[in-house]
Design an enzyme around this catalytic site. Structure first.
Site, PDB file in Angstrom:
ATOM      1  N   TYR A 204      33.645  49.874  89.049  1.00  0.00           N
ATOM      2  CA  TYR A 204      32.396  50.449  89.257  1.00  0.00           C
ATOM      3  C   TYR A 204      31.454  49.374  89.824  1.00  0.00           C
ATOM      4  O   TYR A 204      30.404  49.758  90.492  1.00  0.00           O
ATOM      5  CB  TYR A 204      31.639  51.031  87.760  1.00  0.00           C
ATOM      6  CG  TYR A 204      32.274  52.274  87.349  1.00  0.00           C
ATOM      7  CD1 TYR A 204      31.927  53.716  88.150  1.00  0.00           C
ATOM      8  CD2 TYR A 204      33.050  52.645  86.304  1.00  0.00           C
ATOM      9  CE1 TYR A 204      32.350  54.614  88.020  1.00  0.00           C
ATOM     10  CE2 TYR A 204      33.417  53.686  86.012  1.00  0.00           C
ATOM     11  CZ  TYR A 204      33.195  54.880  86.771  1.00  0.00           C
ATOM     12  OH  TYR A 204      33.681  55.972  86.338  1.00  0.00           O
TER      13      TYR A 204
ATOM     14  N   GLU B  63      56.710  47.721  67.231  1.00  0.00           N
ATOM     15  CA  GLU B  63      55.905  48.669  68.173  1.00  0.00           C
ATOM     16  C   GLU B  63      55.215  49.503  67.270  1.00  0.00           C
ATOM     17  O   GLU B  63      54.191  50.018  67.828  1.00  0.00           O
ATOM     18  CB  GLU B  63      56.743  49.423  68.927  1.00  0.00           C
ATOM     19  CG  GLU B  63      57.981  50.256  68.253  1.00  0.00           C
ATOM     20  CD  GLU B  63      58.618  51.329  68.800  1.00  0.00           C
ATOM     21  OE1 GLU B  63      58.272  52.066  69.738  1.00  0.00           O
ATOM     22  OE2 GLU B  63      60.112  51.028  68.738  1.00  0.00           O
TER      23      GLU B  63
ATOM     24  N   ASP C 171      63.237  50.872  66.934  1.00  0.00           N
ATOM     25  CA  ASP C 171      64.040  51.748  66.681  1.00  0.00           C
ATOM     26  C   ASP C 171      65.657  51.532  67.493  1.00  0.00           C
ATOM     27  O   ASP C 171      65.271  50.825  68.589  1.00  0.00           O
ATOM     28  CB  ASP C 171      63.720  53.131  67.101  1.00  0.00           C
ATOM     29  CG  ASP C 171      62.651  53.407  66.143  1.00  0.00           C
ATOM     30  OD1 ASP C 171      62.287  52.926  65.049  1.00  0.00           O
ATOM     31  OD2 ASP C 171      61.419  54.203  66.525  1.00  0.00           O
TER      32      ASP C 171
END
Lengths: 372, 372
Positions: B107, B201, B253
């Site tokens: 911006y 995580e 995992d």
């Protein structure tokens, strides 16, 4: 609504009440069995038909419809046993001063029942529903049952809390802030030196306000939700509001998604209607960007054109009871529709990186013209 | 690789070097103009063709190909000016001890150029690229240029840091932890009392390990990344590793998505290859779930069948240079493919809610058989 600030003692007392309640459930069932009755649990109905917007309290809540869930009923027995199994786990967790998350509970329940080839649960939706049922049966929240979920959100301000025997000063957290846990039920406030709470959805804005020490200059607490506020964040807000009378101002972009984040903080959400009393915050006010701010702060250049998905989200929101029956909001949302565009808070940086901290927020708070 | 721990003085010195470098860029351009030359910036090429996996250092990095970007070149002038505009903003931010986020910079640059109807940037991708170019030109990171991005992640352990004049003790953060800022470049470590760092995580797992005081019992730091690790989190890990020689173990995992999170922490990512030196962590080890753990920890019941998207992600990962040329990983990934399923760390809760803290992690660390 108004409550006294919770001290260690009252928090401990609630915990004992939870355990008692859980024991009662078991004893009632045992009683029914001993009397030769068909054991049942009585559960408020969570279907949309039983969710109402309470205009007086201005929160979404459950109606009074109840259902009985019988053990000896092929259609209900699974849910009956699942709910009892969750109650047993919850009682054990509380007694061992341990917490578990929804996903853990799922795996703890995913067991083959003895002498069968049937699992107690197959999908997490089953254990999640059993947990929600237990909330309804006990009138205690998941957090009070020592079951947590998402952890997100960050906070700073002149507040000191005690949590797990640590004394934590939210005004001495550097550029990082204190990370809000999934369960804020048992924090003890030691010092709350602030006039209000400023809540924002984006962490980059939180970092901006933290760097500019807005919490110090405006004597407030700044809280970042990182998208939809978690239950831990919402409960923390509610506790600061109800125990310390702090007004809560929500700062979002001028777009339907930001307004929905405000809506959930204030009125609650449909699927957690049974928890509104503990999570909703009818006194919350909106200090996010408004249509008139576009000309006021010279943001016309920074309007982002709506996509189809924005239009449909805006329509949905406009039709919520609490916005539909609010003239000011209807006007605001109509202006957004006609503009067919949204504006982000970050756009204020076009006026200078500290503009939001030094001009926008102080002006909004001073003028006190909040959307409700 | 090995460096001394950064103290206040050396951090301040780097900051001065950044400002000097930015001033030099401006002076060189001025010089070229004064000599009547066509001003240019020399920038390493970031195209995939110039991204290589350095087998010796074991990180993704940029090759040596350079391109010259001229001011008087219709195809390059926009980028030339954008890069200089970012350099000017960065210099100002540093001098004013202020930071800005990517969206703010966008911006700040979105301005109509005087006497034209052309904007300096139209999309954030343009300002983001200009910032990356500035990293390449200056050899300083975005964070060192006082430009930040995502803030996510949480940490606990026996570490004391100084940050913005606050002294922060990561061992006294209650159930919440310290929230990791987007920029960890200028934190000063005051005390680091730990043998290694455990990275995970998921925040629910972090809360589990924090409640079980794993950081105290195993004398380590626990860090939650909440999905892909941010640059702030990765840099913090790298600093703990390089300044304090702490091994970093990544806990995920048994699935392609978790392994990719490990992969980015260890080797870096393709689009940030130019930052690998500062962000990658070739010494990181994998202590996530492995195929053999399924039988070892009785998780067969908890295998979640692969969907198409899992298969294709697994194939992608198997083809990364660093996994392709690693026999152990190839075996592991093949076993996953044959299993056609994944297993979550949460499934360990089926053995008891504290099983992961009291058995899984201590065993893995003790045995020391990490995938590399």
């Amino acid at each position: 609504m108004e409550k006294k600030a919770l001290d260690e003692e009252s928090i401990l007392k609630i915990k004992q009440q939870v355990v008692e309640k859980l024991r009662n459930i078991g004893e009632t069932i045992l009683d029914q069995i001993n009397k030769g009755e068909n054991p049942y649990l009585e559960i408020p109905i969570r279907h949309l038909s039983n969710v109402k917007f309470n205009k007086e309290k201005r929160i979404l809540e459950l109606g009074s419809a109840l259902s009985k869930r019988y053990y000896l009923d092929v259609g209900a027995v699974r849910k009956f046993v699942q709910t009892l199994a969750v109650a047993a786990i919850s009682k054990q967790l509380i007694e061992e001063k341990t917490h578990a998350h929804l996903r853990d509970i799922f795996y703890m329940l995913k067991k083959t029942l003895p002498n069968t080839n049937i699992d107690l649960v197959y999908e997490q939706t089953e254990s999640d529903k059993a947990i929600e049922d237990l909330e309804l049966i006990t009138s205690f929240s998941r957090e009070q049952l020592n079951i947590g979920a998402d952890k997100r959100g960050v906070v700073a301000g002149e507040v000191v809390i005690e949590d797990n025997n640590d004394i934590i000063d939210w005004s001495k957290m550097g550029s990082g802030g204190w990370s809000i846990p999934s369960n804020t039920e048992e924090l003890v406030f030691k010092k709350v030196d602030a006039d209000f709470v400023l809540v924002m959805e984006k962490n980059d804005l939180w970092e901006r306000l933290n760097e500019d020490k807005v919490w110090k200059k405006l004597h407030c607490i700044i809280m970042g939700t990182q998208g939809q506020a978690t239950r831990g964040t919402r409960r923390l807000l509610q506790r600061l509001n109800s125990e310390y009378n702090l007004p809560v101002y929500v700062l979002t972009d001028f777009d339907p998604w930001g307004i929905y984040i405000y809506s959930v903080i204030k009125f609650g959400s449909i699927n957690l209607a049974h928890e509104s009393e503990r999570l909703a915050l009818p006194q919350a006010k909106f200090v996010g960007l408004r249509y008139d701010d576009i000309s006021r702060y010279n943001l016309k250049k920074h309007i982002i054109k709506f996509k189809d998905v924005d239009f449909s989200r805006l329509d949905q929101i406009s039709n919520y009871d609490w916005f539909k029956n609010n003239k000011e909001w209807q006007e605001e949302l109509n202006k957004m529709k006609n503009l067919a565009g949204k504006v982000e808070l970050n756009a204020l940086a076009a006026n200078g990186i500290k503009f939001i901290s030094e001009r926008y927020i102080p002006e909004k708070i001073k003028e006190g013209e909040f959307l409700d």
